[in-house]
Design a protein around this motif. Sequence first.
Motif, PDB file in Angstrom:
ATOM      1  N   GLU A  47       0.836  -1.207   0.000  1.00  0.00           N
ATOM      2  CA  GLU A  47       0.000   0.000   0.000  1.00  0.00           C
ATOM      3  C   GLU A  47       0.870   1.256   0.000  1.00  0.00           C
ATOM      4  N   LEU A  48       1.944   1.243   0.806  1.00  0.00           N
ATOM      5  CA  LEU A  48       2.812   2.430   0.857  1.00  0.00           C
ATOM      6  C   LEU A  48       3.481   2.681  -0.489  1.00  0.00           C
ATOM      7  N   LEU A  49       3.955   1.613  -1.118  1.00  0.00           N
ATOM      8  CA  LEU A  49       4.599   1.772  -2.426  1.00  0.00           C
ATOM      9  C   LEU A  49       3.572   2.210  -3.477  1.00  0.00           C
ATOM     10  N   LEU A  50       2.374   1.666  -3.351  1.00  0.00           N
ATOM     11  CA  LEU A  50       1.309   2.046  -4.285  1.00  0.00           C
ATOM     12  C   LEU A  50       1.026   3.545  -4.175  1.00  0.00           C
ATOM     13  N   ILE A  51       0.914   4.022  -2.939  1.00  0.00           N
ATOM     14  CA  ILE A  51       0.604   5.445  -2.738  1.00  0.00           C
ATOM     15  C   ILE A  51       1.740   6.311  -3.297  1.00  0.00           C
ATOM     16  N   ALA A  52       2.984   5.855  -3.072  1.00  0.00           N
ATOM     17  CA  ALA A  52       4.121   6.656  -3.545  1.00  0.00           C
ATOM     18  C   ALA A  52       4.239   6.653  -5.066  1.00  0.00           C
ATOM     19  N   THR A  53       3.824   5.559  -5.717  1.00  0.00           N
ATOM     20  CA  THR A  53       4.160   5.441  -7.151  1.00  0.00           C
ATOM     21  C   THR A  53       2.967   5.302  -8.085  1.00  0.00           C
ATOM     22  N   GLU A  54       1.808   4.910  -7.582  1.00  0.00           N
ATOM     23  CA  GLU A  54       0.655   4.694  -8.477  1.00  0.00           C
ATOM     24  C   GLU A  54      -0.475   5.684  -8.198  1.00  0.00           C
ATOM     25  N   GLY A  55      -0.783   5.857  -6.934  1.00  0.00           N
ATOM     26  CA  GLY A  55      -1.905   6.714  -6.539  1.00  0.00           C
ATOM     27  C   GLY A  55      -2.434   6.243  -5.202  1.00  0.00           C
ATOM     28  N   PHE A  56      -3.318   6.996  -4.611  1.00  0.00           N
ATOM     29  CA  PHE A  56      -3.837   6.640  -3.292  1.00  0.00           C
ATOM     30  C   PHE A  56      -4.484   5.249  -3.329  1.00  0.00           C
ATOM     31  N   ALA A  57      -4.525   4.609  -2.154  1.00  0.00           N
ATOM     32  CA  ALA A  57      -4.921   3.192  -2.085  1.00  0.00           C
ATOM     33  C   ALA A  57      -6.352   2.927  -2.549  1.00  0.00           C
ATOM     34  N   THR A  58      -7.179   3.963  -2.669  1.00  0.00           N
ATOM     35  CA  THR A  58      -8.550   3.713  -3.129  1.00  0.00           C
ATOM     36  C   THR A  58      -8.730   4.053  -4.613  1.00  0.00           C
ATOM     37  N   TYR A  59      -7.631   4.363  -5.319  1.00  0.00           N
ATOM     38  CA  TYR A  59      -7.785   4.462  -6.777  1.00  0.00           C
ATOM     39  C   TYR A  59      -6.604   3.883  -7.565  1.00  0.00           C
ATOM     40  N   GLY A  60      -5.401   3.811  -6.948  1.00  0.00           N
ATOM     41  CA  GLY A  60      -4.272   3.094  -7.560  1.00  0.00           C
ATOM     42  C   GLY A  60      -3.968   3.468  -9.000  1.00  0.00           C
ATOM     43  N   GLY A  61      -4.095   4.749  -9.343  1.00  0.00           N
ATOM     44  CA  GLY A  61      -3.742   5.162 -10.711  1.00  0.00           C
ATOM     45  C   GLY A  61      -4.906   5.117 -11.685  1.00  0.00           C
ATOM     46  N   LEU A  62      -6.085   4.771 -11.203  1.00  0.00           N
ATOM     47  CA  LEU A  62      -7.261   4.697 -12.083  1.00  0.00           C
ATOM     48  C   LEU A  62      -8.236   5.824 -11.763  1.00  0.00           C
ATOM     49  N   ALA A  63      -9.120   6.091 -12.720  1.00  0.00           N
ATOM     50  CA  ALA A  63     -10.244   6.996 -12.440  1.00  0.00           C
ATOM     51  C   ALA A  63     -11.356   6.187 -11.769  1.00  0.00           C
ATOM     52  N   GLY A  64     -12.240   6.880 -11.082  1.00  0.00           N
ATOM     53  CA  GLY A  64     -13.377   6.193 -10.460  1.00  0.00           C
ATOM     54  C   GLY A  64     -14.161   5.393 -11.493  1.00  0.00           C
ATOM     55  N   ARG A  65     -14.358   5.989 -12.677  1.00  0.00           N
ATOM     56  CA  ARG A  65     -15.146   5.282 -13.694  1.00  0.00           C
ATOM     57  C   ARG A  65     -14.468   3.983 -14.128  1.00  0.00           C
ATOM     58  N   ASP A  66     -13.122   3.966 -14.118  1.00  0.00           N
ATOM     59  CA  ASP A  66     -12.408   2.732 -14.487  1.00  0.00           C
ATOM     60  C   ASP A  66     -12.704   1.626 -13.468  1.00  0.00           C
ATOM     61  N   LEU A  67     -12.735   2.009 -12.191  1.00  0.00           N
ATOM     62  CA  LEU A  67     -13.003   1.016 -11.142  1.00  0.00           C
ATOM     63  C   LEU A  67     -14.406   0.433 -11.302  1.00  0.00           C
ATOM     64  N   ASP A  68     -15.375   1.290 -11.645  1.00  0.00           N
ATOM     65  CA  ASP A  68     -16.751   0.811 -11.841  1.00  0.00           C
ATOM     66  C   ASP A  68     -16.847  -0.129 -13.043  1.00  0.00           C
ATOM     67  N   MET A  69     -16.160   0.245 -14.134  1.00  0.00           N
ATOM     68  CA  MET A  69     -16.232  -0.590 -15.340  1.00  0.00           C
ATOM     69  C   MET A  69     -15.537  -1.930 -15.099  1.00  0.00           C
ATOM     70  N   MET A  70     -14.461  -1.889 -14.321  1.00  0.00           N
ATOM     71  CA  MET A  70     -13.746  -3.139 -14.005  1.00  0.00           C
ATOM     72  C   MET A  70     -14.639  -4.050 -13.154  1.00  0.00           C
ATOM     73  N   ALA A  71     -15.313  -3.472 -12.162  1.00  0.00           N
ATOM     74  CA  ALA A  71     -16.204  -4.281 -11.309  1.00  0.00           C
ATOM     75  C   ALA A  71     -17.280  -4.951 -12.156  1.00  0.00           C
ATOM     76  N   GLN A  72     -17.856  -4.196 -13.078  1.00  0.00           N
ATOM     77  CA  GLN A  72     -18.909  -4.751 -13.936  1.00  0.00           C
ATOM     78  C   GLN A  72     -18.325  -5.835 -14.859  1.00  0.00           C
ATOM     79  N   GLY A  73     -17.160  -5.576 -15.431  1.00  0.00           N
ATOM     80  CA  GLY A  73     -16.523  -6.553 -16.329  1.00  0.00           C
ATOM     81  C   GLY A  73     -16.200  -7.855 -15.605  1.00  0.00           C
ATOM     82  N   LEU A  74     -15.720  -7.737 -14.372  1.00  0.00           N
ATOM     83  CA  LEU A  74     -15.372  -8.940 -13.607  1.00  0.00           C
ATOM     84  C   LEU A  74     -16.615  -9.784 -13.307  1.00  0.00           C
ATOM     85  N   SER A  75     -17.772  -9.156 -13.275  1.00  0.00           N
ATOM     86  CA  SER A  75     -19.005  -9.927 -13.065  1.00  0.00           C
ATOM     87  C   SER A  75     -19.456 -10.568 -14.375  1.00  0.00           C
TER      88      SER A  75
END
Length: 457
Positions: free
Chosen positions: A275-303
């Motif tokens: 998590e610490l490395l993610l925050i330093a290099t990708e983005g905060f732990a609740t988005y990890g370099g993605l937009a919110g919309r990407d997270l929603d589309m990924m959740a739907q795709g995984l289903s």
Amino acid sequence: MEPYRIKVVEPIPVTTREQREEALKRVNYNLFDLRAEEVTIDLLTDSGTGALSAAQLAAGMAGDESYSGSRSFYRFHETVTELTGYAHVLPTHQGRAAERVLFSSLLKPGSIVLANTHFDTTRANVELNNCEARDLPCPEAKNLDSVEPFKGNIDLNELHRQLTGPDADRISVVVMTITNNGGGGQPVSMGNLKQTAALCRQYGVPLFLDAARFAENAWLVTRHEEGYRDRTPRQVAEEAFRLADGCMMSAKKDGIVHIGGFIGMNDPELAQRCELLLIATEGFATYGGLAGRDLDMMAQGLSEVTEPAYLAERADIAAHLAHRVRSAGVDIVEPPGLHALYLNAGRLLPHLPPHHYPGHALACRMYLEGGIRSAELGSLYLGEEDEDGNPIKSAPYELVRLALPRRVYTRSHYDHIGETLAKIAKQADTVHGFRITDQSPILRHFRATLEPVPAAG
Ligand SMILES: Cc1ncc(COP(=O)(O)O)c(C=O)c1O
């Protein structure tokens, strides 16, 4: 038939042979450097190239773009937790970011990573940490023509030997790639995964899945493995994740999104370091370099990705292409998987030695004849030469991968590929080889420039 209908279409470029010839010269025969608008059928990768569903687009519209704690993150988190069962889940922008964050947090210089076969970026991320990646594919994988259904398995005897051998204390993690992309897209059986998990537990080494194609692996398990025929792909996938201590995932494959990935794990201390490395290099732990919309589309795709009708059609269209390719007189790595077909270029072009790259030669000819872009998986990818171009190491096989984007091309596109290959196969002896004119120290196939080697005589 396809369990969907087409709502949005995109024209594909249709070019002339002369234009393609010019384009090949311009990019120094490196197909990665073509402009996509010069490609008619793009089978370079199945990664991030799938078609989104209406439900995914709708989910994206509902995305919450808050920096921290967004609704999108919680939807994503709940979906991944239900699917995998892991205690800690971190989003990343794609698979190799998950690899980098995990390996940098887990490995020490000199560590060894064992795998059924490392994918190229997985190997690169191990080596960038000054560690060693060892592949232990099962013996059946060596026979390209065998139709044994689980040629993606790890070699359990070799795994046991390594875990009890002189280097045992340097082994930091075992990775199981499902399906085994570097090994011909072949699946891993649940039996093999269970025995691997048992060995890892016995010798105290964590087991991680490289789960990029977990749903396709699960589908093939339900088709071919005793004891799993009455299970749904979703049930098999849930069981597979729970046999491991964690996973790295490129959601650009079986998340059916254009960008996205995640790491899942049970070890809280490892999760904290990641998590610490993610925050330093990708983005905060609740988005990890993605937009919110990407997270929603990924959740739907995984289903969506474990739906039996979707997976059945994906297997069927791959089998259709396999049939067309075999009828054209070109051998493939058997049995055909779901995400790609691997053409046996070495066998089609026996006049080309490995250091003239038969796989690359076939890939370039497919582009020239049919506007089809594919990827070499042979001695351009895995070989080595000295400064004068003399071979030091060649690949075990000279293959071309035709990766199949999800929900994108129809059977008539695949028929065009069959027709193009039939034309090439009839004059296979006219296909000339290549030599490298420039290359990078790692992952050379991405950046190499080449020139044709005129046919002898
Ligand atoms: C098995 C496997 N692992 C990891 C990756 C890397 O994922 P990404 O391209 O999202 O970085 C890929 C990509 O093709 C893959 O096939």
